[in-house]
Design a protein around this motif. Structure first.
Motif, PDB file in Angstrom:
ATOM      1  N   UNK A 123       0.822  -1.216   0.000  1.00 48.15           N
ATOM      2  CA  UNK A 123       0.000   0.000   0.000  1.00 48.15           C
ATOM      3  C   UNK A 123       0.853   1.263   0.000  1.00 48.15           C
ATOM      4  N   UNK A 124       1.923   1.276   0.760  1.00 48.13           N
ATOM      5  CA  UNK A 124       2.763   2.481   0.811  1.00 48.13           C
ATOM      6  C   UNK A 124       3.523   2.669  -0.501  1.00 48.13           C
ATOM      7  N   UNK A 125       3.950   1.591  -1.126  1.00 49.97           N
ATOM      8  CA  UNK A 125       4.607   1.695  -2.436  1.00 49.97           C
ATOM      9  C   UNK A 125       3.629   2.291  -3.449  1.00 49.97           C
ATOM     10  N   UNK A 126       2.384   1.822  -3.428  1.00 53.18           N
ATOM     11  CA  UNK A 126       1.351   2.353  -4.308  1.00 53.18           C
ATOM     12  C   UNK A 126       1.142   3.845  -4.055  1.00 53.18           C
ATOM     13  N   UNK A 127       1.052   4.220  -2.793  1.00 52.43           N
ATOM     14  CA  UNK A 127       0.820   5.611  -2.411  1.00 52.43           C
ATOM     15  C   UNK A 127       1.937   6.521  -2.918  1.00 52.43           C
ATOM     16  N   UNK A 128       3.177   6.179  -2.623  1.00 51.68           N
ATOM     17  CA  UNK A 128       4.297   7.038  -2.997  1.00 51.68           C
ATOM     18  C   UNK A 128       4.570   6.996  -4.500  1.00 51.68           C
ATOM     19  N   UNK A 129       4.294   5.875  -5.143  1.00 52.25           N
ATOM     20  CA  UNK A 129       4.434   5.793  -6.594  1.00 52.25           C
ATOM     21  C   UNK A 129       3.409   6.701  -7.272  1.00 52.25           C
ATOM     22  N   UNK A 130       2.205   6.753  -6.725  1.00 47.83           N
ATOM     23  CA  UNK A 130       1.173   7.647  -7.261  1.00 47.83           C
ATOM     24  C   UNK A 130       1.618   9.097  -7.141  1.00 47.83           C
ATOM     25  N   UNK A 131       2.237   9.437  -6.025  1.00 53.53           N
ATOM     26  CA  UNK A 131       2.749  10.799  -5.841  1.00 53.53           C
ATOM     27  C   UNK A 131       3.873  11.098  -6.827  1.00 53.53           C
ATOM     28  N   UNK A 132       4.736  10.121  -7.064  1.00 47.71           N
ATOM     29  CA  UNK A 132       5.846  10.304  -8.004  1.00 47.71           C
ATOM     30  C   UNK A 132       5.319  10.527  -9.419  1.00 47.71           C
ATOM     31  N   UNK A 133       4.261   9.829  -9.788  1.00 53.83           N
ATOM     32  CA  UNK A 133       3.673  10.003 -11.122  1.00 53.83           C
ATOM     33  C   UNK A 133       3.151  11.425 -11.295  1.00 53.83           C
ATOM     34  N   UNK A 134       2.524  11.964 -10.256  1.00 52.86           N
ATOM     35  CA  UNK A 134       2.037  13.346 -10.314  1.00 52.86           C
ATOM     36  C   UNK A 134       3.198  14.316 -10.517  1.00 52.86           C
ATOM     37  N   UNK A 135       4.289  14.084  -9.799  1.00 52.88           N
ATOM     38  CA  UNK A 135       5.474  14.950  -9.934  1.00 52.88           C
ATOM     39  C   UNK A 135       6.026  14.873 -11.358  1.00 52.88           C
ATOM     40  N   UNK A 136       6.125  13.676 -11.905  1.00 47.72           N
ATOM     41  CA  UNK A 136       6.634  13.501 -13.265  1.00 47.72           C
ATOM     42  C   UNK A 136       5.740  14.221 -14.271  1.00 47.72           C
ATOM     43  N   UNK A 137       4.440  14.046 -14.136  1.00 45.88           N
ATOM     44  CA  UNK A 137       3.509  14.692 -15.063  1.00 45.88           C
ATOM     45  C   UNK A 137       3.611  16.213 -14.991  1.00 45.88           C
ATOM     46  N   UNK A 138       3.744  16.747 -13.801  1.00 42.61           N
ATOM     47  CA  UNK A 138       3.899  18.205 -13.658  1.00 42.61           C
ATOM     48  C   UNK A 138       5.210  18.677 -14.261  1.00 42.61           C
ATOM     49  N   UNK A 139       6.271  17.904 -14.058  1.00 39.32           N
ATOM     50  CA  UNK A 139       7.567  18.277 -14.630  1.00 39.32           C
ATOM     51  C   UNK A 139       7.501  18.289 -16.159  1.00 39.32           C
TER      52      UNK A 139
END
Length: 126
Positions: A12-28
């Protein structure tokens, strides 16, 4: 008290932080495409797209495993210092509070991991 197993929490935590990383990548990607800070944008956008692909592929697999285990992560609250998340698994609940700078560090580590994967794929393709 911990109500989730170590495996459930890790998933669950890997899913959570991976989702956050995807948002950062998309914004970048959006910032690079719209901005003028890079003279040659394409290599950076290509790298970020490969990172996003790797992250979304992994997250899709994590989501399948989470569905099988009846595992969910829900955002409860966010403020300047902390973010709270609720982990649900087969009727069990566990609330976790994360210090926002710690979240940022975890996402940064994930981004570095994704960058290494994307670069390794690039070298194999050539």
């Amino acid at each position: 008290m911990r109500y989730l197993s170590e495996e459930e929490y890790h998933l669950a935590s890997r899913f959570l932080f991976l989702s956050m990383a995807i948002v950062v990548i998309q914004r970048d990607i959006q910032h690079i495409e719209k901005g003028t800070t890079f003279k040659i944008k394409e290599p950076f956008i290509e790298l970020l797209n490969k990172m996003e692909y790797a992250a979304t592929t992994e997250r899709r697999e994590l989501r399948k495993k989470m569905t099988q285990k009846q595992l969910q992560v829900i955002t409860l609250d966010k403020n300047d210092s902390f973010s709270s998340f609720l982990f649900l698994c087969k009727g069990r609940e566990e609330k976790r509070n994360y210090f926002n700078p710690a979240i940022r560090k975890k996402v940064e580590v994930l981004l570095q991991e994704l960058m290494k994967k994307a670069l390794a794929v690039s070298h194999v393709e050539k």
